[in-house]
Design an enzyme around this catalytic site. Structure first.
Site, PDB file in Angstrom:
ATOM      1  N   GLY A  24       0.923  -1.518   0.041  1.00 31.93           N
ATOM      2  CA  GLY A  24      -0.181  -0.329  -0.189  1.00 31.93           C
ATOM      3  C   GLY A  24       0.012   1.365   0.032  1.00 31.93           C
ATOM      4  O   GLY A  24       2.349   1.521  -0.365  1.00 31.93           O
TER       5      GLY A  24
ATOM      6  N   VAL B 106       2.152  -5.138   3.751  1.00 28.30           N
ATOM      7  CA  VAL B 106       1.361  -6.543   4.811  1.00 28.30           C
ATOM      8  C   VAL B 106       2.175  -7.199   4.266  1.00 28.30           C
ATOM      9  O   VAL B 106       1.829  -7.912   3.297  1.00 28.30           O
ATOM     10  CB  VAL B 106       0.282  -5.867   5.402  1.00 28.30           C
ATOM     11  CG1 VAL B 106      -0.466  -6.715   5.968  1.00 28.30           C
ATOM     12  CG2 VAL B 106      -0.228  -5.052   5.475  1.00 28.30           C
TER      13      VAL B 106
ATOM     14  N   ASP C 155      -5.789  -3.599  -5.429  1.00 29.28           N
ATOM     15  CA  ASP C 155      -6.381  -4.307  -3.750  1.00 29.28           C
ATOM     16  C   ASP C 155      -7.615  -4.616  -3.437  1.00 29.28           C
ATOM     17  O   ASP C 155      -7.897  -4.863  -2.680  1.00 29.28           O
ATOM     18  CB  ASP C 155      -5.131  -2.898  -2.657  1.00 29.28           C
ATOM     19  CG  ASP C 155      -5.789  -1.678  -2.874  1.00 29.28           C
ATOM     20  OD1 ASP C 155      -6.249  -1.418  -4.512  1.00 29.28           O
ATOM     21  OD2 ASP C 155      -5.685  -0.512  -1.924  1.00 29.28           O
TER      22      ASP C 155
END
Length: 258
Positions: A8, A13, A109
């Site tokens: 991101g 992550v 995403d």
């Protein structure tokens, strides 16, 4: 083992799976100038800290909304994990029918979240992802990705208030007990957090009405992202928080493409 990366604008992550079991999750700052070797050393240290052997990784999947980090990240994966990464994008099987005017504009995403939510909940959905920006996605029961909307993230809103108003301080994002506040910090916290709850609930309700007009049943509302729990605790529309939705989506996409 399967290693997954959700890249991101603010954080990366990463998660590691053994079959369908998530063994560990790590959060790193997104830093485009970082080299492939720096990412490699960080990854190896994280594996060692978790008592895992990085040499057991036999597949890697990446979802990214930060193009200028991908050269270093992909090079690191090839050098340290000795595998070719599967990067979510055109040509990758997802099972999602994108109804956007230009499907290539949809962030990876958002598609990954849609894949996971559809697999897990098997119904019409609204997905709210609280990241650097907050995204709202409408997904039909049969896998149609209708679209959605994007708003500035909570952190962006808070930082803008601090940066543009000379007398207002930078604040911690903590929910005050009331909206009638008696000091500046609490007043800012109330305005940002409760105001954001209002933004979320209004958009979700509008999306529900529009999805029903498209012939979908009343959608189930799932939230994910770092600040999802903070907002969902006051929201009247969010029905569930799934903090690993994106990681699960990456695992599912790997299974669809291997």
């Amino acid at each position: 083992m399967l290693l997954v990366f959700d890249v991101g604008n603010t954080n990366i992550v990463a998660g590691v799976y053994e079959d369908r079991k998530l063994l560990d999750v790590w959060r790193l700052s997104t830093n485009p100038p970082r080299t492939s070797d720096e990412y490699g050393m960080i990854a190896i240290n994280l594996f060692e800290k978790a008592n895992l052997n990085y040499k057991d990784v036999d597949a890697v999947v990446v979802s990214s909304v930060v193009p200028n980090i991908m050269y270093s990240l992909e090079h690191m994966i090839r050098k340290y994990f000795c595998v070719e990464p599967l990067v979510v994008g055109p040509g990758v099987k997802t099972g999602i029918n994108i109804k956007y005017d230009n499907p290539k504009e949809v962030g990876a995403d958002r598609i990954v979240n849609a894949v996971a939510a559809l697999e897990i909940y098997k119904r019409s959905l609204i997905i709210v992802d609280f990241g650097t920006a907050t995204t709202f996605c409408a997904v039909g029961e049969k896998g149609d990705y209708y679209g959605g909307c994007i708003s500035p993230g909570i952190k962006i809103s808070s930082d803008a208030l601090f940066e543009r108003a000379a007398k207002l301080p930078r604040i911690e994002l903590v929910k005050p007990p009331t909206v009638i506040c008696k000091n500046t910090v609490s007043s800012m916290q109330a305005g940002i957090i409760y105001g954001y709850v209002g933004l979320v609930d209004y958009i979700v309700n509008k999306m529900m009405d529009e999805m029903i007009k498209l012939g979908e049943k009343k959608p189930y509302v799932v939230a994910t992202g770092g600040l999802a729990k903070l907002i969902s605790s006051e929201s009247r529309t969010i029905q569930e928080v799934n903090p690993i939705l994106t990681l699960e989506g990456l695992r599912i996409i790997y299974e669809k493409n291997r």
